[in-house]
Structures are given as structure tokens and as C-alpha cells.
Design a protein around this motif. Structure first.
Motif, PDB file in Angstrom:
ATOM      1  N   LEU A  72       0.822  -1.205   0.000  1.00  0.00           N
ATOM      2  CA  LEU A  72       0.000   0.000   0.000  1.00  0.00           C
ATOM      3  C   LEU A  72       0.855   1.253   0.000  1.00  0.00           C
ATOM      4  CD1 LEU A  72      -2.853   1.227   0.254  1.00  0.00           C
ATOM      5  CD2 LEU A  72      -2.623   1.010   2.723  1.00  0.00           C
ATOM      6  N   ARG A  73       1.940   1.199   0.725  1.00  0.00           N
ATOM      7  CA  ARG A  73       2.794   2.381   0.796  1.00  0.00           C
ATOM      8  C   ARG A  73       3.366   2.749  -0.571  1.00  0.00           C
ATOM      9  NH1 ARG A  73       4.945  -0.488   5.298  1.00  0.00           N
ATOM     10  NH2 ARG A  73       3.935   0.181   7.247  1.00  0.00           N
ATOM     11  N   LYS A  74       3.585   1.743  -1.423  1.00  0.00           N
ATOM     12  CA  LYS A  74       4.133   2.014  -2.748  1.00  0.00           C
ATOM     13  C   LYS A  74       3.172   2.839  -3.597  1.00  0.00           C
ATOM     14  CE  LYS A  74       6.757  -2.297  -2.972  1.00  0.00           C
ATOM     15  NZ  LYS A  74       6.911  -3.574  -3.723  1.00  0.00           N
ATOM     16  N   TYR A  75       1.878   2.613  -3.376  1.00  0.00           N
ATOM     17  CA  TYR A  75       0.869   3.282  -4.202  1.00  0.00           C
ATOM     18  C   TYR A  75       0.326   4.545  -3.578  1.00  0.00           C
ATOM     19  CZ  TYR A  75       0.816  -0.905  -7.049  1.00  0.00           C
ATOM     20  OH  TYR A  75       1.171  -1.941  -7.859  1.00  0.00           O
ATOM     21  N   ARG A  76       0.658   4.813  -2.383  1.00  0.00           N
ATOM     22  CA  ARG A  76       0.150   6.016  -1.728  1.00  0.00           C
ATOM     23  C   ARG A  76       0.988   7.222  -2.165  1.00  0.00           C
ATOM     24  NH1 ARG A  76      -0.076   5.330   4.442  1.00  0.00           N
ATOM     25  NH2 ARG A  76      -1.798   3.943   3.859  1.00  0.00           N
ATOM     26  N   SER A  80     -11.694  -1.111 -16.666  1.00  0.00           N
ATOM     27  CA  SER A  80     -11.603  -2.563 -16.466  1.00  0.00           C
ATOM     28  C   SER A  80     -10.527  -2.986 -15.480  1.00  0.00           C
ATOM     29  CB  SER A  80     -11.355  -3.254 -17.815  1.00  0.00           C
ATOM     30  OG  SER A  80     -10.125  -2.788 -18.351  1.00  0.00           O
ATOM     31  N   SER A  81      -9.587  -2.120 -15.123  1.00  0.00           N
ATOM     32  CA  SER A  81      -8.496  -2.513 -14.214  1.00  0.00           C
ATOM     33  C   SER A  81      -8.968  -2.459 -12.771  1.00  0.00           C
ATOM     34  CB  SER A  81      -7.283  -1.586 -14.413  1.00  0.00           C
ATOM     35  OG  SER A  81      -7.662  -0.277 -14.113  1.00  0.00           O
ATOM     36  N   PRO A  82      -8.676  -3.473 -12.007  1.00  0.00           N
ATOM     37  CA  PRO A  82      -9.118  -3.480 -10.587  1.00  0.00           C
ATOM     38  C   PRO A  82      -8.369  -2.434  -9.776  1.00  0.00           C
ATOM     39  CG  PRO A  82      -7.656  -5.324 -10.993  1.00  0.00           C
ATOM     40  CD  PRO A  82      -7.898  -4.683 -12.327  1.00  0.00           C
ATOM     41  N   SER A  83      -9.094  -1.826  -8.850  1.00  0.00           N
ATOM     42  CA  SER A  83      -8.470  -0.812  -8.000  1.00  0.00           C
ATOM     43  C   SER A  83      -7.673  -1.473  -6.890  1.00  0.00           C
ATOM     44  CB  SER A  83      -9.542   0.093  -7.393  1.00  0.00           C
ATOM     45  OG  SER A  83     -10.336  -0.663  -6.502  1.00  0.00           O
ATOM     46  N   LEU A  84      -6.762  -0.742  -6.322  1.00  0.00           N
ATOM     47  CA  LEU A  84      -5.973  -1.244  -5.201  1.00  0.00           C
ATOM     48  C   LEU A  84      -6.865  -1.539  -4.004  1.00  0.00           C
ATOM     49  CD1 LEU A  84      -3.280  -1.842  -3.855  1.00  0.00           C
ATOM     50  CD2 LEU A  84      -3.122   0.585  -3.277  1.00  0.00           C
ATOM     51  N   GLY A  85      -7.882  -0.714  -3.768  1.00  0.00           N
ATOM     52  CA  GLY A  85      -8.806  -0.916  -2.647  1.00  0.00           C
ATOM     53  C   GLY A  85      -9.556  -2.226  -2.774  1.00  0.00           C
ATOM     54  N   ALA A  86      -9.966  -2.532  -4.027  1.00  0.00           N
ATOM     55  CA  ALA A  86     -10.700  -3.792  -4.238  1.00  0.00           C
ATOM     56  C   ALA A  86      -9.813  -4.986  -3.982  1.00  0.00           C
ATOM     57  CB  ALA A  86     -11.249  -3.824  -5.671  1.00  0.00           C
ATOM     58  N   GLU A  87      -8.592  -4.946  -4.483  1.00  0.00           N
ATOM     59  CA  GLU A  87      -7.657  -6.038  -4.241  1.00  0.00           C
ATOM     60  C   GLU A  87      -7.387  -6.213  -2.748  1.00  0.00           C
ATOM     61  OE1 GLU A  87      -6.305  -8.261  -6.231  1.00  0.00           O
ATOM     62  OE2 GLU A  87      -7.527  -7.467  -7.866  1.00  0.00           O
ATOM     63  N   LEU A  88      -7.235  -5.076  -2.060  1.00  0.00           N
ATOM     64  CA  LEU A  88      -6.979  -5.125  -0.626  1.00  0.00           C
ATOM     65  C   LEU A  88      -8.160  -5.725   0.120  1.00  0.00           C
ATOM     66  CD1 LEU A  88      -5.200  -4.392   1.764  1.00  0.00           C
ATOM     67  CD2 LEU A  88      -6.256  -2.131   1.773  1.00  0.00           C
ATOM     68  N   ALA A  89      -9.381  -5.339  -0.280  1.00  0.00           N
ATOM     69  CA  ALA A  89     -10.582  -5.866   0.378  1.00  0.00           C
ATOM     70  C   ALA A  89     -10.685  -7.367   0.220  1.00  0.00           C
ATOM     71  CB  ALA A  89     -11.826  -5.182  -0.189  1.00  0.00           C
ATOM     72  N   LEU A 118      -7.146  -0.260   7.398  1.00  0.00           N
ATOM     73  CA  LEU A 118      -8.205   0.573   6.811  1.00  0.00           C
ATOM     74  C   LEU A 118      -8.234   1.952   7.445  1.00  0.00           C
ATOM     75  CD1 LEU A 118     -11.061  -2.091   6.505  1.00  0.00           C
ATOM     76  CD2 LEU A 118      -9.589  -1.184   4.704  1.00  0.00           C
ATOM     77  N   GLY A 119      -7.948   1.961   8.743  1.00  0.00           N
ATOM     78  CA  GLY A 119      -7.921   3.269   9.410  1.00  0.00           C
ATOM     79  C   GLY A 119      -6.824   4.141   8.857  1.00  0.00           C
ATOM     80  N   SER A 120      -5.638   3.550   8.664  1.00  0.00           N
ATOM     81  CA  SER A 120      -4.529   4.340   8.125  1.00  0.00           C
ATOM     82  C   SER A 120      -4.784   4.740   6.675  1.00  0.00           C
ATOM     83  CB  SER A 120      -3.235   3.537   8.247  1.00  0.00           C
ATOM     84  OG  SER A 120      -3.325   2.372   7.466  1.00  0.00           O
ATOM     85  N   LEU A 121      -5.511   3.902   5.957  1.00  0.00           N
ATOM     86  CA  LEU A 121      -5.802   4.204   4.551  1.00  0.00           C
ATOM     87  C   LEU A 121      -6.646   5.463   4.418  1.00  0.00           C
ATOM     88  CD1 LEU A 121      -5.744   3.332   1.559  1.00  0.00           C
ATOM     89  CD2 LEU A 121      -7.755   1.929   2.024  1.00  0.00           C
ATOM     90  N   PHE A 122      -7.722   5.504   5.205  1.00  0.00           N
ATOM     91  CA  PHE A 122      -8.606   6.676   5.125  1.00  0.00           C
ATOM     92  C   PHE A 122      -7.983   7.904   5.756  1.00  0.00           C
ATOM     93  CE2 PHE A 122     -11.692   3.206   4.666  1.00  0.00           C
ATOM     94  CZ  PHE A 122     -12.278   3.596   3.475  1.00  0.00           C
TER      95      PHE A 122
END
Length: 526
Positions: free
Chosen positions: A463-467, A490-499, A519-523
Motif C-alpha cells: 500500500l505504501r508504494k501506491y500512496r 476494467s483494471s481493478p483498483s488497489l482498494g478492491a484487491e486489498l478488500a 483501513l484506518g490508516s488508509l482513510f
């Protein structure tokens, strides 16, 4: 001949004066001694016959197989028949005839008789300690073991139960010691080694169920006392087991029988053949216990008769308790023999008609120097006595006769099959299996949680790589390549993969906690 006595033989100058063992003094114990081949076994046999005929149960050991003849009538033909009938005539026994007696064969090893068993709990820590000659500290550990087993409902039935409890006690010595005192590993090890000695002597066959009921020993059959014959030829090779069994049997009788004082006849009579084996390899503690039991069991109506070669085979404290004495011939070839002969003669009440010491050396086979208790329990004047002939067979029975006797025995099927119910060994093994299974489950869950934590950390790093760094996002209309419209639908989002990945980890409590943190740190970062 009186009805309240056992006819032993004829005494006096022509052997025509009856010599009787009075039943009311038969529980004052007795001693049968003499060199090999002088007739001790036949004397034991005729006394057993007499007690059985009087309705008194008998226990006797059969060391050489000779006593087994009690189960069969004597043979009314041949030279032996002529000799026996001739002796009966000499001593004034007109009703002499052949008969058998109700006999039950027992064997600690279950080979030539019904098995004899008892449980470890019934034996108790005191007798076990005496049997193994334990020190005071070791005896204390054994008492703790019995106490803990009782509190935890762990039945001690056989040796494997005792061994399992010793292992458990050693493993839990610190915890148990806080309640009952120090439990040294050296003491536990010493008890285990002594148990190994007993097991090697065959004690594992003695301890178990079904345990012997003394009511099967103290029984009558059609008014005649049951003669319990313990086959002891193999048992003699295990002196510690032999002594332990006999001491246990006497102790059980002492515990269970009520006080009777001076009964008209004994409740039971024991004959201990080869009595020197009971004391030869025994410890001082064991001998002390035998002396105590012999001294006190008389009040329970039990008579004990020792059979051995020399009177000095029996400790002095025991010898002093033996009121009825039958002394067969002793040979004095060595200084020790002469001393034993002199001591034996001195124990008898003198007879002015002959020299007792000389008589003991000169009596023939089947003849003895006899002193039995008479009125008021006073030893009778010693007399040379011709022992009466036995009515049952002299000598051993055949294997076929023994098998038939065991098969027709009232004890057939009662003790023959061992029972191995759940006891301390099985319960402790079950607890150990449950503990091992629980430990495996905990290890597996811990491994799963570790794997979940590892995966979550990997996701955090990904996640840190994409933030995006703070302040690097483009304002509307600047033409930055990082825009919502530039992403492919059509490309999956990082959030979807993480979920998707997080959902897989929800079975773990640790995973749930870590996912909430992610999730807390993400938001928070947006």
C-alpha cells in the motif's frame, strides 16, 4: 479320642496313648521341624485333614507337589497300604480308612491353579514399603502418591498404574510438593527400581482384578473345612513376592476378621512350608511386621503353623509365639547343628523317661518328639509319638487329576480371567493425549495467526508504494497524468484487491485487528 481335638498319633512306651491337638488351643500357633525326609510333609498333611474334618478352613503351600494328594483318597493296595494300616493298628486308630478332602488349588501365576490377585490399593503404601524395604523418605513419597491418587479419583489396581503415577508425580513434583512436602527425584527413582525387581519376579500377575475375596478362602464344603492349596514351586524362586503375598494375606485376615478371643476352634489355620524363605531374604521391617501379625492374629481365631528344617530358621520373637510343637529328627554333624539341636531340646517341657536331645536325634521317619498345649494352655510333657497315617493320598496327583479338580472347583470361572478396567494408567494416558491434542490446536492457530500477520504486513508495504506523497496531487485542469479519468474502467483498483485479501484473513482475531488498523490508516492518509 475326644471330639474337640485332632488325633496326631500315639505316644507312650508302646505308642498306644493318643496325642491330640486340642482345637480350642489350635490358634496358639505351632511349629513343625525336622531334617529332610523325616516326615514333616505327612505331619502337615494329617493336621490339614484333621482341621478340615473339624470344619476349619485351611491354607497350605505346596512346594514340592506332595500336598496336592489331599484332593484324592489314599490307595487301598500295595505295600504302602499294609504299612499304613499296620501303623493305624499300633496307635489305636480302628476307624482308619481312605478319603479325599475338599481342595481348591491356587497359583499366583495362574498356571496350576486359580489365579490369586489383589490390587495395589488393597495392598496399601505400608505393606508396599515393607515389601520393597523403602527408606523413610521413600515411604513418604509413596504415601503422597496414594493420597494424590485418591483425591483425583485415580484407581491404583496394578503395577502399571503405580508406575504411571510415579512418572506423573515426578513430572509434577514442584506443584504437589507445595502441598505435601518435598518430593525428591532420587526417591521416585528408587521406588521405580524396586518396582522393576518385583515385576521381574512376576508381581505384575499378582496385582490386578478380580481381587481375591477372603470369603472364598474361609469357607466350608458340606461341613468340611475347605483346604486351599497354593502351588508354590515357582513362587519359591521369587522370595520377595512370596513373603509379600503371605504377609498381605495375614494382614487382610487381621483387618477383616472380628475379635473372637478364645474360640472353641480356629476360624482358619495357615501352614507356611519352607518357612525359612519367609525370613531369609526379608528385611528387618518385614520380619517385624510378621512378628506383629503372628502375635495379634491369634485373637482373630487364626492359627499359624510354620514348617521348616531347624527351629532357628524362625526368628526368636516368632518362635516365642508358637505353642504347639512337633519335632522330627534332627541330625547334628556340625557345631552349628549341635547348637540347634540343644536349643530345640531346651524348648520342650522335659520328660523324666528319656533325654529329649537324644530322642530328637534317634526318632525314626514318621515319628516325632511332640509337645502340644493341654488344659489351661500349658505345654504338655514332651513325648515320642508315632504320627498317624494320612487318609488322603501320599504324594502328588497327576496333571489330569489336577485339571479335573480345578475344572470342578467351586471357584472355577470366578478368578480365571483378568479384568483390566479403566484406572490410573489409562486415565493419565487419556489426559496426556487430550493435552497433546490441545497443544497441537494452539500451535496450529498460532501458526495461522502468524501467517495472517505476515500477509497483512506485506499488504501494508504494498500500500505504501501506491500512496502518493503529500502535496503531489494535481489540481483540476493542470493536465496531470494522475487523474480519475485516466484509469481504465476494467483494471481493478488497489482498494478492491486489498478488500479481497483482507476478507480471507477475517477468520483470525489478530487478522481482524490488523485489518482495522490498515483501513484506518488508509482513510487517514486521504
Amino acid at each position: 479320642m475326644a471330639d474337640d481335638g485332632i488325633f496326631v498319633g500315639g505316644g507312650g512306651p508302646s505308642y498306644g496313648e493318643p496325642r491330640e491337638l486340642l482345637l480350642r488351643y489350635a490358634n496358639r500357633h505351632g511349629l513343625i521341624t525336622g531334617a529332610t525326609g523325616t516326615g514333616k510333609t505327612v505331619t502337615l498333611q494329617i493336621l490339614a485333614e484333621g482341621f478340615s474334618a473339624a470344619g476349619v478352613p485351611v491354607f497350605v503351600q505346596d512346594v514340592k507337589g506332595d500336598v496336592s494328594g489331599l484332593s484324592q483318597p489314599g490307595e487301598g493296595e500295595g505295600k504302602l497300604h499294609e504299612a499304613l494300616t499296620g501303623r493305624a493298628t499300633t496307635i489305636g486308630m480302628p476307624d482308619f480308612g481312605y478319603q479325599n478332602y475338599p481342595t481348591v488349588f491356587w497359583d499366583l501365576f495362574g498356571e496350576t491353579g486359580h489365579p490369586v490377585r489383589t490390587t495395589v490399593s488393597e495392598m496399601g503404601p505400608l505393606l508396599l514399603s515393607r515389601m520393597m524395604d523403602l527408606t523413610e523418605a521413600q515411604e513418604g513419597v509413596l504415601n503422597i502418591l496414594f493420597r494424590v491418587a485418591d483425591e483425583q479419583g485415580l484407581a491404583l489396581l496394578d503395577l502399571k498404574d503405580l508406575q504411571s503415577m510415579l512418572v506423573w508425580l515426578g513430572d509434577n513434583a514442584s506443584e504437589v510438593g507445595r502441598t505435601y512436602g518435598n518430593i525428591a527425584s532420587a526417591s521416585v527413582g528408587a521406588i521405580q527400581r524396586n518396582l522393576l525387581v518385583l515385576e521381574n519376579q512376576g508381581a505384575n500377575q499378582f496385582f490386578g482384578e478380580p481381587s481375591l475375596s477372603l470369603s472364598d478362602f474361609i469357607a466350608t464344603d458340606e461341613g468340611m473345612g475347605r483346604i486351599n492349596v497354593l502351588m508354590s514351586d515357582r513362587l519359591m524362586q521369587s522370595p520377595r513376592l512370596y513373603a509379600t503375598f503371605l504377609l498381605w494375606l495375614l494382614s487382610e485376615l487381621f483387618e477383616e476378621l472380628p475379635e473372637v478371643g478364645n474360640p472353641d476352634k480356629p476360624k482358619m489355620v495357615f501352614f507356611f512350608d519352607e518357612a525359612h524363605l519367609l525370613f531369609k531374604d526379608g528385611s528387618d521391617a518385614l520380619t517385624e511386621k510378621v512378628v506383629q501379625v503372628v502375635r495379634l492374629i491369634r485373637s482373630k481365631g487364626v492359627g499359624v503353623y510354620f514348617v521348616t528344617q531347624n527351629p532357628d530358621d524362625v526368628p526368636g520373637d516368632v518362635l516365642a509365639q508358637l505353642g504347639n510343637r512337633i519335632q522330627h529328627a534332627l541330625r547334628a554333624y556340625t557345631p552349628r547343628d549341635k547348637k540347634a539341636l540343644r536349643q530345640a531340646a531346651e524348648t520342650f517341657r522335659p520328660n523324666p523317661d528319656f533325654d529329649t536331645e537324644e530322642a530328637i536325634q534317634n526318632v525314626g521317619t514318621g515319628e516325632a518328639v511332640v509337645s502340644l498345649l493341654e488344659d489351661k494352655g500349658v505345654p504338655a510333657m514332651v513325648s515320642r509319638t508315632l504320627i498317624r497315617p494320612p487318609k488322603s493320598r501320599m504324594g502328588p496327583i497327576t496333571d489330569e487329576e489336577r485339571a479335573a479338580s480345578i475344572s470342578a472347583s467351586p471357584m472355577a470361572g470366578r478368578y480365571d480371567v483378568a479384568i483390566d478396567r479403566e484406572s490410573a494408567s489409562e486415565i493419565l494416558a487419556k489426559r496426556a493425549d487430550e493435552a497433546a491434542s490441545e497443544a497441537e490446536d494452539l500451535e496450529r492457530k498460532a501458526a495461522e495467526e502468524d501467517e495472517a500477520a505476515k500477509r497483512v504486513k506485506e499488504l501494508e508495504a504494498e500500500l505504501r508504494k501506491y500512496r502518493a506523497p503529500a502535496g503531489s496531487r494535481s489540481k483540476p485542469g493542470t493536465g496531470s497524468s494522475y487523474s480519475r479519468s485516466s484509469r481504465s474502467p476494467s483494471s481493478p483498483s488497489l482498494g478492491a484487491e486489498l478488500a479481497k485479501t483482507v476478507v480471507k484473513q477475517l477468520n483470525s482475531r489478530q487478522g481482524k485487528a490488523l485489518v482495522r488498523g490498515i483501513l484506518g490508516s488508509l482513510f487517514k492518509g486521504r
